[in-house]
Design a protein around this motif. Structure first.
Motif, mmCIF file in Angstrom:
data_model
loop_
_atom_site.group_PDB
_atom_site.id
_atom_site.type_symbol
_atom_site.label_atom_id
_atom_site.label_comp_id
_atom_site.label_asym_id
_atom_site.label_seq_id
_atom_site.Cartn_x
_atom_site.Cartn_y
_atom_site.Cartn_z
ATOM 1 N N LYS A 1 -57.774 57.017 -28.613
ATOM 2 C CA LYS A 1 -56.900 57.352 -27.154
ATOM 3 C C LYS A 1 -57.636 57.265 -26.053
ATOM 4 C CE LYS A 1 -53.076 59.678 -29.508
ATOM 5 N NZ LYS A 1 -52.368 60.823 -29.513
ATOM 6 N N ASN A 2 -56.982 56.823 -24.860
ATOM 7 C CA ASN A 2 -57.600 57.030 -23.549
ATOM 8 C C ASN A 2 -56.943 57.977 -22.567
ATOM 9 O OD1 ASN A 2 -58.131 56.451 -20.772
ATOM 10 N ND2 ASN A 2 -58.690 54.349 -21.324
ATOM 11 N N PHE A 3 -57.894 58.965 -22.482
ATOM 12 C CA PHE A 3 -57.337 60.162 -21.780
ATOM 13 C C PHE A 3 -56.717 59.786 -20.228
ATOM 14 C CE2 PHE A 3 -57.727 63.994 -18.801
ATOM 15 C CZ PHE A 3 -56.767 64.779 -19.749
ATOM 16 N N THR A 4 -57.656 59.052 -19.625
ATOM 17 C CA THR A 4 -57.345 58.788 -18.385
ATOM 18 C C THR A 4 -56.003 57.922 -18.283
ATOM 19 O OG1 THR A 4 -59.575 58.854 -17.779
ATOM 20 C CG2 THR A 4 -58.273 57.895 -16.303
ATOM 21 N N LEU A 5 -55.766 57.054 -18.942
ATOM 22 C CA LEU A 5 -54.680 56.416 -19.233
ATOM 23 C C LEU A 5 -53.244 57.090 -19.521
ATOM 24 C CD1 LEU A 5 -53.283 53.741 -19.247
ATOM 25 C CD2 LEU A 5 -53.684 53.270 -21.657
ATOM 26 N N TYR A 6 -53.273 58.040 -20.410
ATOM 27 C CA TYR A 6 -52.222 58.800 -20.763
ATOM 28 C C TYR A 6 -51.754 59.790 -19.391
ATOM 29 C CZ TYR A 6 -51.823 57.970 -25.789
ATOM 30 O OH TYR A 6 -51.808 57.320 -26.820
ATOM 31 N N LEU A 7 -53.081 60.388 -18.916
ATOM 32 C CA LEU A 7 -52.631 61.338 -17.755
ATOM 33 C C LEU A 7 -52.092 60.580 -16.515
ATOM 34 C CD1 LEU A 7 -52.959 64.133 -16.893
ATOM 35 C CD2 LEU A 7 -55.244 63.545 -15.767
ATOM 36 N N ARG A 8 -52.649 59.349 -16.231
ATOM 37 C CA ARG A 8 -52.108 58.488 -15.309
ATOM 38 C C ARG A 8 -50.676 58.187 -15.827
ATOM 39 N NH1 ARG A 8 -54.738 53.476 -15.497
ATOM 40 N NH2 ARG A 8 -56.461 54.561 -15.236
ATOM 41 N N THR A 9 -50.323 57.774 -16.901
ATOM 42 C CA THR A 9 -49.049 57.576 -17.563
ATOM 43 C C THR A 9 -48.002 58.506 -16.982
ATOM 44 O OG1 THR A 9 -49.860 56.007 -18.954
ATOM 45 C CG2 THR A 9 -47.433 56.589 -19.312
ATOM 46 N N LEU A 10 -48.563 59.780 -17.335
ATOM 47 C CA LEU A 10 -47.715 61.103 -17.233
ATOM 48 C C LEU A 10 -47.136 61.166 -15.918
ATOM 49 C CD1 LEU A 10 -47.038 63.109 -19.312
ATOM 50 C CD2 LEU A 10 -48.677 64.470 -18.348
ATOM 51 N N THR A 11 -48.185 60.831 -14.742
ATOM 52 C CA THR A 11 -48.155 61.081 -13.336
ATOM 53 C C THR A 11 -46.950 59.878 -12.945
ATOM 54 O OG1 THR A 11 -50.155 62.160 -13.164
ATOM 55 C CG2 THR A 11 -49.065 60.966 -11.179
ATOM 56 N N GLU A 12 -47.155 58.681 -13.311
ATOM 57 C CA GLU A 12 -46.393 57.717 -12.952
ATOM 58 C C GLU A 12 -44.904 57.982 -13.543
ATOM 59 O OE1 GLU A 12 -48.300 54.076 -14.449
ATOM 60 O OE2 GLU A 12 -49.931 54.392 -13.148
ATOM 61 N N VAL A 13 -44.831 58.263 -14.568
ATOM 62 C CA VAL A 13 -43.403 58.656 -15.170
ATOM 63 C C VAL A 13 -42.708 59.564 -14.261
ATOM 64 C CG1 VAL A 13 -42.037 60.005 -17.076
ATOM 65 C CG2 VAL A 13 -43.731 58.117 -17.590
ATOM 66 N N HIS A 14 -43.527 60.803 -13.968
ATOM 67 C CA HIS A 14 -42.989 61.646 -12.818
ATOM 68 C C HIS A 14 -42.477 60.941 -11.418
ATOM 69 C CE1 HIS A 14 -42.636 64.988 -10.421
ATOM 70 N NE2 HIS A 14 -43.790 64.665 -9.691
ATOM 71 N N ARG A 15 -43.507 60.231 -10.983
ATOM 72 C CA ARG A 15 -43.218 59.518 -9.581
ATOM 73 C C ARG A 15 -41.993 58.858 -9.841
ATOM 74 N NH1 ARG A 15 -49.223 57.923 -8.834
ATOM 75 N NH2 ARG A 15 -50.012 59.736 -7.973
ATOM 76 N N LEU A 16 -41.772 58.052 -10.915
ATOM 77 C CA LEU A 16 -40.734 56.981 -11.128
ATOM 78 C C LEU A 16 -39.480 58.049 -11.076
ATOM 79 C CD1 LEU A 16 -39.201 54.411 -11.919
ATOM 80 C CD2 LEU A 16 -40.026 54.804 -14.212
ATOM 81 N N ALA A 17 -39.500 58.968 -11.937
ATOM 82 C CA ALA A 17 -38.246 59.816 -11.966
ATOM 83 C C ALA A 17 -37.868 60.497 -10.685
ATOM 84 C CB ALA A 17 -38.630 61.032 -13.194
ATOM 85 N N GLU A 18 -39.060 60.813 -9.886
ATOM 86 C CA GLU A 18 -38.776 61.351 -8.521
ATOM 87 C C GLU A 18 -37.880 60.461 -7.597
ATOM 88 O OE1 GLU A 18 -39.074 64.655 -7.299
ATOM 89 O OE2 GLU A 18 -38.996 64.911 -9.411
ATOM 90 N N SER A 19 -38.552 58.983 -7.527
ATOM 91 C CA SER A 19 -37.844 58.039 -6.843
ATOM 92 C C SER A 19 -36.435 57.866 -7.200
ATOM 93 C CB SER A 19 -38.740 56.770 -6.974
ATOM 94 O OG SER A 19 -38.628 56.404 -8.205
ATOM 95 N N LEU A 20 -36.143 57.740 -8.827
ATOM 96 C CA LEU A 20 -34.876 57.733 -9.141
ATOM 97 C C LEU A 20 -33.795 58.811 -8.720
ATOM 98 C CD1 LEU A 20 -35.645 56.061 -12.562
ATOM 99 C CD2 LEU A 20 -34.550 55.036 -10.578
ATOM 100 N N ARG A 21 -34.684 59.792 -8.656
ATOM 101 C CA ARG A 21 -33.754 61.113 -8.304
ATOM 102 C C ARG A 21 -33.371 60.862 -6.983
ATOM 103 N NH1 ARG A 21 -37.317 64.740 -10.660
ATOM 104 N NH2 ARG A 21 -36.736 64.941 -13.010
ATOM 105 N N ALA A 22 -34.478 60.479 -5.985
ATOM 106 C CA ALA A 22 -34.200 60.438 -4.419
ATOM 107 C C ALA A 22 -32.954 59.344 -4.505
ATOM 108 C CB ALA A 22 -35.295 59.978 -4.052
ATOM 109 N N ASP A 23 -32.698 58.394 -5.061
ATOM 110 C CA ASP A 23 -31.632 57.557 -5.237
ATOM 111 C C ASP A 23 -30.237 58.224 -5.700
ATOM 112 O OD1 ASP A 23 -33.115 55.859 -4.243
ATOM 113 O OD2 ASP A 23 -33.667 54.520 -6.053
ATOM 114 N N GLY A 24 -30.324 59.316 -6.132
ATOM 115 C CA GLY A 24 -28.957 59.884 -6.528
ATOM 116 C C GLY A 24 -28.826 59.858 -7.958
ATOM 117 N N ARG A 25 -29.794 59.405 -8.793
ATOM 118 C CA ARG A 25 -29.591 59.223 -10.270
ATOM 119 C C ARG A 25 -30.085 60.483 -10.940
ATOM 120 N NH1 ARG A 25 -31.964 53.422 -11.323
ATOM 121 N NH2 ARG A 25 -31.053 52.300 -9.520
ATOM 122 N N PRO A 26 -29.259 61.117 -11.944
ATOM 123 C CA PRO A 26 -29.777 62.285 -12.726
ATOM 124 C C PRO A 26 -30.581 61.900 -13.880
ATOM 125 C CG PRO A 26 -27.395 61.466 -13.543
ATOM 126 C CD PRO A 26 -27.833 60.399 -12.335
#
Length: 181
Positions: free
Chosen positions: A27-52
């Motif tokens: 396993k690649n810790f840096t990749l996992y941590l980056r993926t976690l952060t990217e999922v968060h950013r994607l979710a925030e951008s979708l929420r900004a568009d009004g999606r639940p």
């Protein structure tokens, strides 16, 4: 997947690359941590568009004691992910060795260590504690013989007694035995 999910869980397993290499070298810790952060950013951008999306947030899990990790290392990462609003909550799982695996000779982690991590997690998320207020032993682990809130109270006798009729909520939440409800 994020657009359809209520919760996403990506198990980091360890608090840093060195510890993860000891228990899961593939396993690649840096990749996992980056993926976690990217999922968060994607979710925030979708929420900004009004999606639940991700109404229940993002979670992760740590295997506690499978390698040379400390409670301080685990909680430092957890607290950082809370501060950055990436993580909804963390899960902790005390290590249990399994026969015929590379870690079969590693000692079992006491369940009480897992419990203490959950207690500190609640102090951070619901009681207004900061990580720098948590009492650790000389090895960076939580004392097992006393719960973390009591350990803090014993380390801060100047904060007691507390007048319960006039103290504010934040001060009352510091008293062992008193909770948010």
């Amino acid at each position: 997947v994020v657009e359809l999910a209520d919760r996403v869980s990506l198990n980091l397993e360890a608090p840093c690359p060195d510890v993860l290499r000891q228990i899961a070298p593939q396993k690649n810790f840096t990749l996992y941590l980056r993926t976690l952060t990217e999922v968060h950013r994607l979710a925030e951008s979708l929420r900004a568009d009004g999606r639940p999306v991700l109404r229940s947030g993002i979670t992760t899990q740590f295997v506690v004691g499978a390698a040379d990790d400390t409670d301080r290392q685990i909680l430092t990462l957890v607290e950082r992910l809370y501060r950055e609003r990436v993580l909804h909550h963390a899960h902790f799982s005390a290590f249990r060795p399994i026969r015929a695996t590379p870690l079969e000779n590693r000692p079992e982690t006491p369940a009480l260590r897992e419990h203490r991590l959950y207690q500190v997690d609640y102090l951070l998320r619901h009681y207004g504690f900061r990580l720098d207020e948590v009492v650790f032993d000389g090895h960076g682990n939580l004392p097992l013989e006393v719960d973390p809130k009591t350990a803090w109270a014993l380390a801060h006798p100047e904060e007691f007694p507390v007048e319960v009729l006039t103290a504010d909520r934040e001060r009352l939440l510091r008293v062992p035995g008193i909770g948010p409800k």
